[in-house]
Scaffold this motif. Structure first.
Motif, PDB file in Angstrom:
ATOM      1  N   VAL A  24      26.542  97.991 -18.095  1.00  0.00           N
ATOM      2  CA  VAL A  24      27.039  99.270 -17.585  1.00  0.00           C
ATOM      3  C   VAL A  24      28.306  99.058 -16.755  1.00  0.00           C
ATOM      4  O   VAL A  24      29.287  99.809 -16.870  1.00  0.00           O
ATOM      5  CB  VAL A  24      25.956  99.981 -16.755  1.00  0.00           C
ATOM      6  CG1 VAL A  24      26.538 101.175 -15.997  1.00  0.00           C
ATOM      7  CG2 VAL A  24      24.810 100.432 -17.654  1.00  0.00           C
ATOM      8  N   ARG A  25      28.306  98.021 -15.924  1.00  0.00           N
ATOM      9  CA  ARG A  25      29.480  97.741 -15.093  1.00  0.00           C
ATOM     10  C   ARG A  25      30.693  97.401 -15.946  1.00  0.00           C
ATOM     11  O   ARG A  25      31.799  97.906 -15.710  1.00  0.00           O
ATOM     12  CB  ARG A  25      29.170  96.595 -14.122  1.00  0.00           C
ATOM     13  CG  ARG A  25      30.355  96.202 -13.245  1.00  0.00           C
ATOM     14  CD  ARG A  25      29.955  95.198 -12.183  1.00  0.00           C
ATOM     15  NE  ARG A  25      29.383  93.986 -12.749  1.00  0.00           N
ATOM     16  CZ  ARG A  25      30.100  92.989 -13.263  1.00  0.00           C
ATOM     17  NH1 ARG A  25      31.427  93.086 -13.321  1.00  0.00           N
ATOM     18  NH2 ARG A  25      29.494  91.906 -13.722  1.00  0.00           N
ATOM     19  N   SER A  33      33.260 104.290 -24.243  1.00  0.00           N
ATOM     20  CA  SER A  33      32.080 105.082 -24.577  1.00  0.00           C
ATOM     21  C   SER A  33      31.151 104.161 -25.375  1.00  0.00           C
ATOM     22  O   SER A  33      31.614 103.409 -26.236  1.00  0.00           O
ATOM     23  CB  SER A  33      32.462 106.311 -25.395  1.00  0.00           C
ATOM     24  OG  SER A  33      33.122 105.939 -26.598  1.00  0.00           O
ATOM     25  N   TYR A  34      29.863 104.213 -25.096  1.00  0.00           N
ATOM     26  CA  TYR A  34      28.982 103.173 -25.640  1.00  0.00           C
ATOM     27  C   TYR A  34      27.547 103.665 -25.769  1.00  0.00           C
ATOM     28  O   TYR A  34      27.162 104.719 -25.246  1.00  0.00           O
ATOM     29  CB  TYR A  34      29.014 101.946 -24.729  1.00  0.00           C
ATOM     30  CG  TYR A  34      28.308 102.151 -23.401  1.00  0.00           C
ATOM     31  CD1 TYR A  34      26.997 101.710 -23.210  1.00  0.00           C
ATOM     32  CD2 TYR A  34      28.933 102.809 -22.345  1.00  0.00           C
ATOM     33  CE1 TYR A  34      26.342 101.913 -22.006  1.00  0.00           C
ATOM     34  CE2 TYR A  34      28.296 103.015 -21.141  1.00  0.00           C
ATOM     35  CZ  TYR A  34      26.995 102.561 -20.980  1.00  0.00           C
ATOM     36  OH  TYR A  34      26.338 102.770 -19.790  1.00  0.00           O
ATOM     37  N   GLU A  57      16.875 106.604 -17.062  1.00  0.00           N
ATOM     38  CA  GLU A  57      17.935 106.574 -16.050  1.00  0.00           C
ATOM     39  C   GLU A  57      19.328 106.665 -16.659  1.00  0.00           C
ATOM     40  O   GLU A  57      20.273 107.116 -16.001  1.00  0.00           O
ATOM     41  CB  GLU A  57      17.828 105.273 -15.244  1.00  0.00           C
ATOM     42  CG  GLU A  57      16.518 105.143 -14.469  1.00  0.00           C
ATOM     43  CD  GLU A  57      16.333 103.748 -13.879  1.00  0.00           C
ATOM     44  OE1 GLU A  57      17.206 102.885 -14.145  1.00  0.00           O
ATOM     45  OE2 GLU A  57      15.334 103.524 -13.183  1.00  0.00           O
ATOM     46  N   ASN A  58      19.472 106.242 -17.917  1.00  0.00           N
ATOM     47  CA  ASN A  58      20.783 106.182 -18.555  1.00  0.00           C
ATOM     48  C   ASN A  58      20.640 106.657 -20.006  1.00  0.00           C
ATOM     49  O   ASN A  58      20.005 105.991 -20.828  1.00  0.00           O
ATOM     50  CB  ASN A  58      21.317 104.740 -18.519  1.00  0.00           C
ATOM     51  CG  ASN A  58      22.682 104.583 -19.163  1.00  0.00           C
ATOM     52  OD1 ASN A  58      23.258 105.547 -19.663  1.00  0.00           O
ATOM     53  ND2 ASN A  58      23.199 103.374 -19.154  1.00  0.00           N
ATOM     54  N   SER A  98      27.207  86.552 -22.115  1.00  0.00           N
ATOM     55  CA  SER A  98      27.844  87.312 -21.047  1.00  0.00           C
ATOM     56  C   SER A  98      28.482  88.600 -21.564  1.00  0.00           C
ATOM     57  O   SER A  98      29.328  88.555 -22.464  1.00  0.00           O
ATOM     58  CB  SER A  98      28.920  86.458 -20.368  1.00  0.00           C
ATOM     59  OG  SER A  98      29.672  87.244 -19.464  1.00  0.00           O
ATOM     60  N   PRO A  99      28.123  89.757 -21.010  1.00  0.00           N
ATOM     61  CA  PRO A  99      28.789  91.018 -21.375  1.00  0.00           C
ATOM     62  C   PRO A  99      30.275  91.029 -21.049  1.00  0.00           C
ATOM     63  O   PRO A  99      31.024  91.868 -21.575  1.00  0.00           O
ATOM     64  CB  PRO A  99      28.034  92.062 -20.545  1.00  0.00           C
ATOM     65  CG  PRO A  99      26.694  91.456 -20.291  1.00  0.00           C
ATOM     66  CD  PRO A  99      26.962  89.988 -20.128  1.00  0.00           C
TER      67      PRO A  99
END
Length: 317
Positions: A24-25, A33-34, A57-58, A98-99
């Motif tokens: 998210v970060r 947009s994802y 929550e999301n 890693s994102p």
């Protein structure tokens, strides 16, 4: 939608929230947009409950839950079917991928025009004996066999054009060879990016040494399918005809030799007492069987129906 992130998982409840927050970060920093699609491959812990909580929550979080463990390939297949983003990113749920790599992977697809970009874990934090050395051998064999020049076929962190994931079928244990499947489907621009590999933070690996044995067997399968999957008659039919002709001419030679000796009043044993006769006969039978195998393969290819690969018990849209 810019990006779909497909994450197959099995018993990774400890890492899901941290991975979600990290994604998210990164998405917010780059204004993407994802959607995040978690595929619970039959977890026995609280992974699904965690996914439900994250989805509440999301609204960018979606989830697919299998009745039981079907395997990573089937999980990816289900995620690919649901993915809507222009670029589809796959990554593992254990925090070893890693994102932070996502923006550059996205750029390589959208700006540089790659069909597929595969991660390359240059520096690994796995055991040298149990993973690193077998992985190097496996990747070398995969490069030689497939012609796809990648250092790390099995890296979970990859990026695809949406059209790629919609036009390949990932089944069995073929997730290791998605770049080869993509190449065989006509997507020739395949790239590679060195990515950061992190030590596992929670739990233990879900893969053992048997995955390398299975990997080599699957490599033989995909080599065969890529060359003869759509024309099995070219292999089995050709081998069958060659063996049948060898056996036939050998049997004729034995018969003609017998007649020649009888005509010249020479001593000759019975044809059925000649061991070469049975070798020739066996060769003709095997040749016939190989030819029939190719013929049946051609019929099956023209009449086959896709069978159900997995069953989904719950779905979060």
């Amino acid at each position: 939608m810019d990006i779909s992130i497909v994450i197959p998982l099995l018993n990774e409840e400890e890492s899901l929230k941290e991975l979600h927050n990290w994604i998210v970060r990164v998405m917010a920093e780059n204004k993407f947009s994802y959607e995040v699609i978690f595929i619970d491959d039959g977890s026995t812990d609280n992974s699904w409950q965690t996914i439900q909580q994250l989805s509440a929550e999301n609204n960018c979080v979606k989830g697919i839950r299998f009745f039981r463990n079907y395997g990573k390939s089937q999980a990816l297949h289900a995620g690919f079917a649901k993915a809507q983003g222009n670029v589809v990113i796959t990554m593992d749920a254990d925090l070893q991928d890693s994102p932070e790599e996502i923006p550059q992977l996205y750029s390589m697809i959208m700006t540089e025009g790659f069909d597929l970009v595969s991660g390359w874990k240059k520096k690994r934090y796995d055991s040298v004996i149990s993973k690193n050395l077998p992985s190097k051998l496996f990747n070398w064999a995969a490069r030689r066999t497939s012609g796809v020049k990648l250092h790390d076929f099995n890296c979970g962190l990859k990026a695809y054009k949406n059209s790629v994931v919609k036009n390949i079928e990932v089944s069995g244990e073929m997730h290791r060879y998605i770049p080869v499947l993509a190449k065989n489907a006509g997507f020739a621009k395949i790239g590679e990016k060195a990515v950061k590999h992190q030590a596992r933070k929670f739990g233990t690996t879900k893969f053992g040494m048997e995955r390398f044995i299975n990997g080599f067997l699957d490599l033989i399968t995909i080599w065969f399918l890529s060359r003869f999957g759509k024309r099995p008659m070219h292999l089995f039919g050709a081998l069958g005809v060659i063996m049948f002709i060898i056996g036939l001419f050998s049997a004729l030679f034995i018969g003609i030799t017998k007649l020649y000796k009888l005509y010249h009043h020479q001593q000759a044993i019975l044809v059925t007492d000649n061991p070469w006769f049975y070798i020739a006969l066996t060769t003709m039978i095997i040749g016939t069987q190989l030819f029939l195998a190719g013929f049946l393969g051609e019929i099956i290819l023209r009449t086959k129906n896709n069978e159900e690969q997995y069953k989904i018990s719950e779905l979060i849209e």
